[in-house]
Scaffold this active site. Structure first.
Site, PDB file in Angstrom:
ATOM      1  N   GLU A  52       5.960 -15.526  24.768  1.00 42.71           N
ATOM      2  CA  GLU A  52       7.377 -15.553  25.142  1.00 42.71           C
ATOM      3  C   GLU A  52       7.873 -16.972  25.414  1.00 42.71           C
ATOM      4  O   GLU A  52       8.706 -17.201  26.285  1.00 42.71           O
ATOM      5  CB  GLU A  52       7.667 -14.634  26.333  1.00 42.71           C
ATOM      6  N   HIS A 328       5.161 -12.907  34.879  1.00 44.72           N
ATOM      7  CA  HIS A 328       3.722 -12.676  34.814  1.00 44.72           C
ATOM      8  C   HIS A 328       3.008 -13.826  35.502  1.00 44.72           C
ATOM      9  O   HIS A 328       3.543 -14.936  35.595  1.00 44.72           O
ATOM     10  CB  HIS A 328       3.240 -12.625  33.356  1.00 44.72           C
TER      11      HIS A 328
END
Length: 470
Positions: A52, A328
Site C-alpha cells: 500500500e 498496521h
C-alpha cells in the site's frame, strides 16, 4: 554502495503503509515518517517489503530517507492504479518482475478496488555475494482483502487461488537452492486455508509460528479463539506473543471516536499496554525457506539459514501528530547463516524438494469452493448479458417514442434515459461477456491444478499405505 562480503545475518521488515491516495488520512506525513523510522531502526533492516505504497511520491520520500541504508529499491507497477508494492534492499536487485494474480477481484466492485490495483506478487532476485549460494529470492504481496468472515467471504476463492500462485513461485525458488523470503499483507489468519496452502505446497514456514506455535489463530472475539478457552489477551500480549499486526488497541487508527477526537485536538493520547485487546489479529507475515545445497565432501545437504528472532515493530507514533504510522504494525525477523562451510566446497546444483500434501478432504473443499463460485459467476454472466439486452431494447423503444413526443422536454428525457441506459447496459455486457469469461477461464486453470494435485496426493497416500502393509 552495497556490501561486498556475503552476510552472516539478515534483517527483514514488512509493513503495510496504508498509503491510499486521497483516502488515507495524513498520508504524506505518515509515509515520510515511515522512511525516517526505517532509516533509524536498530538493528537496521537489510530487506524491506512495503504494501500500500501507492504513489511514486511516497516511494521517493521513503527512498530519500533510506538510500544510505538500502541503496537498491524497486517500485512495482501493476493494474490501473498500481499494485502498491515496494522492495528495498541493501544488495543489488539482479532481476525483478511483477506477477499479477489470474484471479483478482471483480471490476464491478469498484468501491473495493482490488481488481483495479492489479494485485500480484512483486518478485526480486537479490545478490548478496559472489556465488549462487548468496542469492535471495524475495516475494512481496498483498492478497485480496476479506470483506466477510470465512467461510462466507465471497472472495475466498480468489484469495485461495492467490495463495496457491505465490506458493508455486516460492517453491520454484527453493528448488533452485536459493534463500526464499515471502512477505506482505496476506489478509489471512494463521492456519486458515490460504495459510495452510502456502506452508504445504511450498517449503516456506511462517516465522512467527516457528517461535510461537501456540499463538492465536484469529482475534480474541472470533469463534475459533473462543473455543480455545484462553483469557482475553492484553494489547501487549498480542504484540509480543500473538504477533498481532492489525486492529490493535494500541493503533490510533482503530481507536473509538472519543480518543480520535482528543488526538485530532493535538493531545498525545496514552493507551496502557495492559488494556484488553479483543480485535487484534495477525494479517502480516514473513515466510522463509533456507537455501538447501548438497556438499560433495560431506555427502549431505546443508541448510543455509536459520531463524533467530521475530517481532512486531513500527508501533511508535508520529512525533508531532501522535498518530500511528499506519493502520498496521510491521512484522520483522532476523535470519542467521548457520554454516561455516566455504562457498567453494558446495555444489550448487538443483535440489529436489519432497512432495507434501494437504488432507484429501481439503482439496475437495477447495474444489467445492471453486464449483460454487463458478456457478455464481455463470449466473452473473447471464444476468449481466440479460441486462445489456434489456437496456438495448429500452433504448430502441425510447428512440422510437421520440417520433411521437408532444414536447421537446419529453424528447430530452427519452434521449437521456436511452443514453444512460445504453451506457450502463454496455458496461454490464462488457463485464459479463469479457471479464466474467476471463475469470471463468482462470478458474478452470486453477481447478485443473487442484484436481491434478489431489490425484498425486491420493497416489502418494495409497503408496504409503501399501508400504505400511508390506
Amino acid at each position: 554502495m552495497a556490501d561486498t562480503q556475503p552476510p552472516s545475518s539478515l534483517r527483514i521488515l514488512s509493513l503495510n503503509c496504508w498509503g491510499l491516495k486521497y483516502l488515507a488520512k495524513l498520508r504524506n506525513e505518515r509515509l515520510t515518517e515511515i522512511g525516517n523510522q526505517i532509516a533509524a531502526a536498530d538493528p537496521p533492516p537489510d530487506i524491506v517489503g512495503l504494501q500500500e505504497c501507492w504513489t511514486q511520491q511516497d516511494y521517493n520520500a521513503i527512498r530519500e530517507r533510506t538510500q544510505h541504508l538500502l541503496p537498491y529499491g524497486k517500485f512495482y507497477y501493476s493494474g490501473i492504479f498500481g499494485g502498491g508494492l515496494v522492495i528495498l534492499s541493501r544488495w543489488p536487485i539482479e532481476e525483478s518482475s511483477m506477477m499479477r494474480y489470474p484471479l483478482n477481484g471483480r471490476p464491478a466492485a469498484f468501491y473495493r478496488g482490488d481488481w483495479f490495483v492489479g494485485k500480484g506478487v512483486a518478485c526480486a532476485r537479490i545478490r548478496m555475494g559472489p556465488t549462487r549460494r548468496d542469492i535471495a529470492e524475495v516475494f512481496c504481496t498483498h492478497l485480496h482483502a476479506p470483506y466477510e468472515t470465512e467461510p462466507f467471504d465471497s472472495y475466498l476463492c480468489h484469495r485461495t487461488a492467490q495463495a496457491w500462485e505465490i506458493a508455486k513461485l516460492m517453491r520454484g525458488a527453493a528448488e533452485r537452492g536459493h534463500l526464499v523470503i515471502g512477505l506482505g499483507d496476506f489478509n489471512m489468519v494463521p492456519l486458515s486455508l490460504a495459510h495452510r496452502i502456502i506452508e504445504t505446497h511450498s517449503p516456506v514456514r511462517d516465522v512467527w509460528r516457528m517461535l510461537h506455535p501456540n499463538s492465536s489463530v484469529g482475534a480474541a472475539k472470533d469463534k475459533v479463539e473462543k473455543l480455545r478457552g484462553l483469557p482475553m489477551p492484553s494489547a501487549e500480549f498480542n504484540l509480543t506473543t500473538n504477533g498481532a499486526t492489525c486492529d490493535s488497541a494500541l493503533n490510533s487508527w482503530r481507536w473509538n471516536e472519543a480518543h480520535k477526537k482528543r488526538l485530532a485536538k493535538g493531545e498525545n493520547v496514552a493507551i496502557k499496554p495492559s488494556v484488553p485487546d479483543p480485535n487484534a489479529k495477525r494479517l502480516d507475515y514473513i515466510f522463509f525457506s533456507s537455501g538447501s545445497h548438497y556438499s560433495a565432501a560431506a555427502g549431505e545437504s546443508t541448510a543455509e539459514w536459520t531463524l533467530k528472532d521475530a517481532n512486531v515493530g513500527m508501533t511508535m507514533r508520529h512525533p508531532t501528530l501522535y498518530c500511528s504510522l499506519s493502520d498496521h504494525f510491521s512484522v520483522e525477523a532476523t535470519l542467521t547463516r548457520s554454516t561455516s562451510e566455504p562457498s567453494s566446497a558446495v555444489d550448487n546444483g538443483p535440489w529436489a524438494l519432497p512432495e507434501t500434501y494437504l488432507p484429501i478432504e481439503i482439496y475437495d473443499e477447495i474444489l467445492a469452493t471453486v464449483s460454487a463460485y463458478v456457478a455464481r459467476e455463470r449466473n452473473q454472466r447471464r444476468l449481466r448479458m440479460g441486462h445489456f439486452g434489456f437496456q438495448f431494447i429500452v433504448t430502441i423503444g425510447c428512440l422510437i417514442a421520440i417520433w411521437w413526443s408532444p414536447h421537446n422536454y419529453v424528447s430530452f428525457i427519452l434521449m437521456f434515459i436511452s443514453s444512460l441506459g445504453l451506457s450502463i447496459g454496455v458496461l454490464e455486457g462488457l463485464m459479463g461477456g469479457l471479464f466474467v469469461g476471463s475469470e471463468l477461464r482462470a478458474l478452470r486453470e486453477f481447478e485443473w491444478e487442484i484436481r491434478n494435485t489431489k490425484a498425486r496426493a491420493i497416489a502418494n497416500r495409497d503408496k504409503a499405505s501399501a508400504y505400511d502393509t508390506s
